[in-house]
Write a protein that holds these residues in place. Structure first.
Motif, PDB file in Angstrom:
ATOM      1  N   ASN B 135       0.822  -0.911   0.106  1.00 50.17           N
ATOM      2  CA  ASN B 135      -0.190   0.138   0.614  1.00 50.17           C
ATOM      3  C   ASN B 135       0.746   1.468  -0.150  1.00 50.17           C
ATOM      4  OD1 ASN B 135       0.379  -0.726   2.499  1.00 50.17           O
ATOM      5  ND2 ASN B 135      -1.171   0.762   3.957  1.00 50.17           N
ATOM      6  N   ALA B 139      -0.045   5.556   0.047  1.00 50.90           N
ATOM      7  CA  ALA B 139       0.143   6.282   1.239  1.00 50.90           C
ATOM      8  C   ALA B 139       0.357   7.214   0.394  1.00 50.90           C
ATOM      9  CB  ALA B 139       0.840   5.539   2.043  1.00 50.90           C
ATOM     10  N   ALA B 142      -2.928   9.811  -1.112  1.00 51.29           N
ATOM     11  CA  ALA B 142      -2.740  10.145   0.352  1.00 51.29           C
ATOM     12  C   ALA B 142      -2.102  11.738   0.662  1.00 51.29           C
ATOM     13  CB  ALA B 142      -3.459   9.351   1.126  1.00 51.29           C
ATOM     14  N   SER B 143      -0.934  11.301   0.836  1.00 52.36           N
ATOM     15  CA  SER B 143      -0.531  12.000   1.331  1.00 52.36           C
ATOM     16  C   SER B 143       0.038  13.568   0.575  1.00 52.36           C
ATOM     17  CB  SER B 143       0.746  11.591   2.524  1.00 52.36           C
ATOM     18  OG  SER B 143       2.342  11.214   1.341  1.00 52.36           O
ATOM     19  N   LEU B 147      -5.292  13.755   0.543  1.00 46.22           N
ATOM     20  CA  LEU B 147      -6.331  12.728   1.422  1.00 46.22           C
ATOM     21  C   LEU B 147      -6.395  12.557   2.683  1.00 46.22           C
ATOM     22  CD1 LEU B 147      -6.999  11.703  -2.876  1.00 46.22           C
ATOM     23  CD2 LEU B 147      -7.716  13.750  -1.291  1.00 46.22           C
ATOM     24  N   GLN B 148      -7.669  12.619   3.020  1.00 47.50           N
ATOM     25  CA  GLN B 148      -8.019  12.433   4.699  1.00 47.50           C
ATOM     26  C   GLN B 148      -8.652  11.659   5.086  1.00 47.50           C
ATOM     27  OE1 GLN B 148      -7.120  15.736   6.419  1.00 47.50           O
ATOM     28  NE2 GLN B 148      -5.173  15.616   6.384  1.00 47.50           N
ATOM     29  N   GLY B 149      -9.448  10.962   3.887  1.00 47.81           N
ATOM     30  CA  GLY B 149     -11.002   9.700   3.800  1.00 47.81           C
ATOM     31  C   GLY B 149      -9.900   8.630   3.841  1.00 47.81           C
TER      32      GLY B 149
ATOM     33  N   CYS C 251      -7.475   8.218   6.491  1.00 45.64           N
ATOM     34  CA  CYS C 251      -5.925   8.541   6.510  1.00 45.64           C
ATOM     35  C   CYS C 251      -5.149   9.338   7.165  1.00 45.64           C
ATOM     36  CB  CYS C 251      -5.223   7.823   5.111  1.00 45.64           C
ATOM     37  SG  CYS C 251      -3.579   7.923   4.455  1.00 45.64           S
ATOM     38  N   ASP C 252      -4.067   9.317   7.506  1.00 43.71           N
ATOM     39  CA  ASP C 252      -3.619  10.530   7.915  1.00 43.71           C
ATOM     40  C   ASP C 252      -2.429  11.012   6.924  1.00 43.71           C
ATOM     41  OD1 ASP C 252      -1.088   8.948  10.584  1.00 43.71           O
ATOM     42  OD2 ASP C 252      -3.453   9.684  11.244  1.00 43.71           O
ATOM     43  N   ALA C 253      -2.678  10.991   6.406  1.00 43.48           N
ATOM     44  CA  ALA C 253      -2.140  11.663   5.038  1.00 43.48           C
ATOM     45  C   ALA C 253      -1.123  12.376   5.493  1.00 43.48           C
ATOM     46  CB  ALA C 253      -3.196  12.420   4.204  1.00 43.48           C
ATOM     47  N   HIS C 254      -0.171  11.856   5.756  1.00 44.70           N
ATOM     48  CA  HIS C 254       0.764  12.491   6.612  1.00 44.70           C
ATOM     49  C   HIS C 254       3.087  12.326   6.701  1.00 44.70           C
ATOM     50  CE1 HIS C 254       3.935  14.239   9.993  1.00 44.70           C
ATOM     51  NE2 HIS C 254       3.931  13.485   9.886  1.00 44.70           N
ATOM     52  N   HIS C 255       2.715  10.338   5.896  1.00 42.77           N
ATOM     53  CA  HIS C 255       3.468   9.862   5.911  1.00 42.77           C
ATOM     54  C   HIS C 255       3.655   8.270   6.175  1.00 42.77           C
ATOM     55  CE1 HIS C 255       8.101   9.280   7.234  1.00 42.77           C
ATOM     56  NE2 HIS C 255       8.681  10.022   6.854  1.00 42.77           N
ATOM     57  N   LEU C 256       5.305   7.963   4.569  1.00 42.24           N
ATOM     58  CA  LEU C 256       5.029   6.660   4.505  1.00 42.24           C
ATOM     59  C   LEU C 256       5.658   5.753   5.704  1.00 42.24           C
ATOM     60  CD1 LEU C 256       4.481   4.618   2.258  1.00 42.24           C
ATOM     61  CD2 LEU C 256       7.206   4.713   1.878  1.00 42.24           C
ATOM     62  N   THR C 257       6.315   6.413   7.268  1.00 46.88           N
ATOM     63  CA  THR C 257       6.153   4.958   7.753  1.00 46.88           C
ATOM     64  C   THR C 257       5.508   5.425   9.118  1.00 46.88           C
ATOM     65  OG1 THR C 257       8.323   5.900   8.194  1.00 46.88           O
ATOM     66  CG2 THR C 257       8.512   4.219   7.138  1.00 46.88           C
ATOM     67  N   ALA C 258       5.637   6.653   9.104  1.00 43.41           N
ATOM     68  CA  ALA C 258       5.534   7.587  10.664  1.00 43.41           C
ATOM     69  C   ALA C 258       3.993   7.789  10.838  1.00 43.41           C
ATOM     70  CB  ALA C 258       6.341   8.837  11.002  1.00 43.41           C
ATOM     71  N   PHE C 382       0.953   1.025   8.407  1.00 44.16           N
ATOM     72  CA  PHE C 382       2.113   1.326   7.810  1.00 44.16           C
ATOM     73  C   PHE C 382       1.098   2.505   6.533  1.00 44.16           C
ATOM     74  CE2 PHE C 382       5.882   0.682   7.599  1.00 44.16           C
ATOM     75  CZ  PHE C 382       6.832   0.935   6.039  1.00 44.16           C
ATOM     76  N   GLY C 383       1.792   3.854   6.242  1.00 42.83           N
ATOM     77  CA  GLY C 383       0.903   3.710   5.391  1.00 42.83           C
ATOM     78  C   GLY C 383      -0.098   5.402   5.498  1.00 42.83           C
TER      79      GLY C 383
END
Lengths: 112, 359, 395
Positions: B135, B139, B142-143, B147-149, C251-258, C382-383
């Motif tokens: 995934n 990821a 989204a980042s 996108l936070q859905g 989704c956090d939509a922040h970082h791949l691992t954190a 993760f993700g």
């Protein structure tokens, strides 16, 4: 006895140059040049802007390129603050472990 | 299944990147695949991304560590979102992402296995590991796009994209999301080339023939990604709607569509089963010869269909070779296109069908 | 709006992990407050972190060329079907869905295959064929000999929970009346070395939420729920008490691992599940947390749980008993949450000893009675995806 054994200053300088090249190539920092990385600027958060994934990648980078292994307690602390601190750590631990800095150890033969 | 509105499309494939590149490829017609050298010295034809397709630097640091598959997916997804021209005050918590793939992050997985062989299990790169997780591309989408859905990755060789469409419709119908970015991503690489060289019967003249219905089909491996931005409400300028998705034995449609895409591409060994859906007297089209063989190719098929519906154009099938009794769309023609059906088979002969409408 | 409680009943559950080869053995481990981390025996590795193997597990018959993940899934499935009083014959006449999460089984990750390719340039085809036949959901359908809607979810650590949510969505959409949902994963050297490289693997048995926690241990297993529409269950003379009341993902939509430092994705998922289930936070009796034992996960999750449920909420991590089973985790922990509601008690959050002052909740220190009908299970992938499931017990 090797008459041309480099001084501490020379070792540090060489390591810093290598480190900058490695960070750019291994961490895919395509948008900057080695000259733009200041020796004493922070490399995490602000400054170079590296993150937690870069930090663990640097641990591997140090092992592969300088033969230096970090202990668990050393990871993620002051050593990582800047190019200066990283280079000092490498030079200090290289002389204990393998001799001259910049020597790469052979890939560990640890196949299961 | 509640119909969903296609507001945007994005594509990164052998045609290049973007809707204009897609349209140009459809007008241009069949192009030969490129040739790669497989370990052992043999040649393999591939419908690969043209050189430079991924050179876009506009996302900068956000994708600096991303592997090739991730970039392919991120660019296609970002393009679909941009193409939809959603309002600036879009609530990003109300946008979901579903990424389908047939073979997933196999290339980076092999790179991680290479790390294990070269450096030992205790000396591997954490960055390579992180990108080998199935995934990872989702990821990134989204980042990078904020996108936070809900964000989901589905990896299976057959019909992953069809499942993604079904789930997107659920998420929109039950109010979890206002929009969903749905797509498929697959890439070819050295190991996959070697596998294809052994497992796939290669089309000797480089031409995939969607209408051959051969018991021993011939293909050319492809790669790429296509994404749709789906919304619960229709908007002006939309491409069309996904009306229905179904899987199972072939059932003729209740109302004949204006165009029936046969998604035969030489990837499954026995394509004789396509003769049945082809035999219903419907006007047929098939575009796999432009993009290559991919079990996940239905996302690209939907992008073509969406363009057809929006521009009211039936694009010529690039390789129309077929039995004379079949009605194949051989010339690109403007005209009324209200509905399109896409039909794909898997290796057990089950079909997956996507019904698209103009509205 | 439809009454969510009526839509998805749970007539059967099955589980296999280091905590036990079925739910009965698992409850015995919980009751005895005993856990079994150990040295890795399933394959060789220079890394020496403890793992949670399902010791004593043997498939009744080998499936799909002995792919262990599939065997674990089928084992748990058999228990779930037995509890639900269903068999392949009964399923054959129903509209069935099979939605399973995994990480390992979805990858062509055979090390010997790749070694041979690297040395000779030849792709050996048997591993490729095994992989092409090894779709987890399809293998389960083939084992049962039924036609079904089949889907394999590969959403990292929330895969099992996401699969259960998808099962519920299929039922809501009228596509299925029964869904076999959950997750399965065997131990694999890829995440074993990968998590070690990330500095997230603990060299001693994991201690979720503990002040001195130092990471996760991997585990293996499978957790399966049978989801069934009330109409279908009633037609069989069944009135399951356990239901899936709601689900929520963000989704956090922040970082791949954190994870996001403010836990925004988890808070959003929790708000969504409470809203979807139409249950206020005060009616949730306990939370089975993701609780991997990593510094970041437990800190962020603990704070998010406190923000949503208050600092007095009963929380536990069962990963102290099972390790982190990746794709199976969401499925196993759904089963454990259901068991907690049905049995009316919870084990302590094993491995936890000392409070981390930065975490405003305290996991259970002792066996605790459950007072209440609703419970939540969280999964943080993760993700950055976060999924929460809310279970209810009918009176």
């Amino acid at each position: 006895m090797n008459d041309t054994h480099p001084s501490q200053e020379e070792q540090l300088s060489k390591v810093k140059a290598q480190l900058k090249e490695l960070l750019i190539s291994q961490l895919a920092l395509e948008d900057i040049t080695p000259e733009e990385i200041k020796d004493d600027e922070p490399i995490f958060g602000e400054g170079l802007g590296l993150d937690s994934l870069d930090a663990v990648e640097i641990v591997v980078l140090l092992q592969r390129n300088f033969g230096v292994t970090m202990k668990e307690t050393e990871k993620g602390n002051e050593i990582f603050r800047s190019i200066n601190t990283l280079a000092a750590f490498i030079v200090e631990n290289s002389s204990k472990q393998t001799g001259l800095p910049g020597e790469t150890t052979a890939p560990a033969d640890k196949m299961p | 299944m509640k119909p969903t509105c296609i507001q945007g499309i994005g594509i990164v494939a052998a045609c290049g990147r973007g809707v204009n590149a897609l349209r140009s490829a459809l007008h241009r017609g069949w192009q030969p695949p490129v040739s790669v050298t497989v370990p052992g010295g043999l040649e393999l034809p591939v419908y690969a991304l043209p050189p430079g397709t991924l050179d876009d630097k506009s996302l900068g640091r956000k994708v600096r560590r991303a592997d090739r598959l991730t970039k392919i997916a991120v660019f296609a997804a970002a393009d679909a979102l941009a193409d939809a021209q959603l309002p600036a005050d879009l609530e990003r918590q109300r946008v979901g992402v579903i990424v389908a793939s047939a073979l997933g992050t196999h290339k980076t997985t092999f790179q991680f296995l290479d790390e294990i062989l070269t450096f030992g299990e205790a000396g591997v790169s954490p960055t390579v590991f992180s990108h080998s997780v199935q995934n990872a591309p989702a990821a990134y989408i989204a980042s990078v796009l904020g996108l936070q859905g809900p964000v989901l990755t589905l990896t299976q060789v057959h019909f992953a994209f069809h499942h993604a469409l079904i789930l997107a419709a659920c998420w929109l119908a039950n109010g979890q999301c206002d929009h969903v970015l749905v797509g498929n991503m697959d890439e070819s690489g050295t190991v996959m080339h070697a596998i294809c060289r052994s497992l796939l019967t290669l089309a000797p003249d480089g031409k995939i023939r969607p209408f051959a219905f051969a018991a021993n089909s011939a293909g050319i491996p492809g790669e790429g990604s296509a994404f749709l931005l789906l919304s619960s409400t229709a908007a002006p300028g939309a491409y069309g709607t996904v009306r229905h998705v179904e899987m199972g034995s072939w059932i003729p449609p209740a109302r004949p569509p204006d165009l029936h895409f046969l998604e035969a591409d030489g990837m499954i060994p026995d394509e004789s089963g396509y003769a049945i859906p082809a035999g219903t007297g419907l006007r047929l089209a098939g575009y796999a010869p432009l993009f290559g063989s991919m079990t996940g190719g239905s996302a690209i098929g939907c992008a073509v269909a969406a363009l057809s519906l929006k521009e009211q154009t039936r694009f010529a099938s690039p390789v129309p070779d077929s039995a004379p009794e079949l009605s194949i769309c051989r010339e690109t023609e403007a005209g009324l296109v209200q509905s399109i059906l896409l039909t794909r088979l898997n290796c057990t002969g089950a079909t997956a069908r996507i019904h698209l409408n103009k509205d | 709006m439809v009454d969510r409680l009526s839509l998805v009943t749970i007539p059967g559950m099955g589980a296999v992990s280091a905590a036990g080869l079925d739910t009965g053995a698992t409850l015995a481990s919980f009751r005895a407050e005993l856990r079994h981390p150990g040295k890795l025996t399933l394959f060789e590795s220079p890394i020496d972190c403890p793992v949670f193997e399902a010791v004593g597990f043997q498939a009744a018959q080998p499936y799909a060329d002995g792919v262990r993940t599939i065997e674990l899934a089928i084992h748990a499935l058999q228990e779930a079907l037995a509890e639900a009083r269903l068999d392949a014959g009964a399923l054959g006449s129903m509209r069935v869905g099979i939605c399973l999460g995994t990480t390992v089984a979805s990858q062509l990750n055979d090390l010997e295959f790749y070694r041979r390719f690297k040395e000779t340039g030849t792709a050996s085809l048997p591993p490729v064929r095994r992989y092409l036949k090894g779709n987890l959901a399809d293998a389960v359908a083939a084992h049962l000999g039924i036609q079904a809607l089949t889907l394999t979810v590969t959403n990292a650590c929330s895969s099992g929970a996401d699969a259960i949510a998808i099962g519920a969505q299929w039922m809501e959409a009228g596509l299925c009346e029964i869904v076999i949902a959950g997750g399965a994963d065997e131990l694999s050297r890829i995440p074993y070395s990968g998590f070690n490289a990330l500095g997230l693997a603990c060299k001693f048995p994991c201690t979720p939420f503990d002040r001195n926690r130092q990471g996760l241990n991997l585990g293996e297993g499978a957790g399966i729920l049978i989801l069934e529409s009330p109409a279908s269950a009633n037609a069989r003379g069944f009135s399951p008490r356990l239901v899936l009341q709601g689900y929520g993902s963000a989704c956090d939509a922040h970082h791949l691992t954190a994870p996001h430092p403010d836990g925004i994705g988890l808070k959003s998922a929790l708000s969504r599940v409470l809203s979807h289930a139409r249950i206020p936070p005060g009616e949730v009796a306990f939370v089975n947390a993701h609780g991997t034992g990593t510094v970041d996960n437990d800190l962020i999750e603990g704070n998010a749980l406190a923000a949503i449920f208050g600092s007095k909420m009963s929380i536990l991590s069962t990963k102290g008993f099972t390790g982190h089973t990746l794709g199976a985790a969401g499925g196993l922990e759904a089963v454990f949450t259901g068991l907690g509601l049905r049995e009316g008690w919870l084990p302590p959050s094993i491995g936890f000893q000392e409070q981390d002052e930065r975490i405003p909740v305290t996991p259970l220190r002792v066996r605790t009675e459950v007072t209440g009908r609703f419970a939540v299970s969280t999964s943080l992938a993760f993700g950055g995806n976060n999924t929460a499931l809310l279970f209810g017990l009918n009176l």
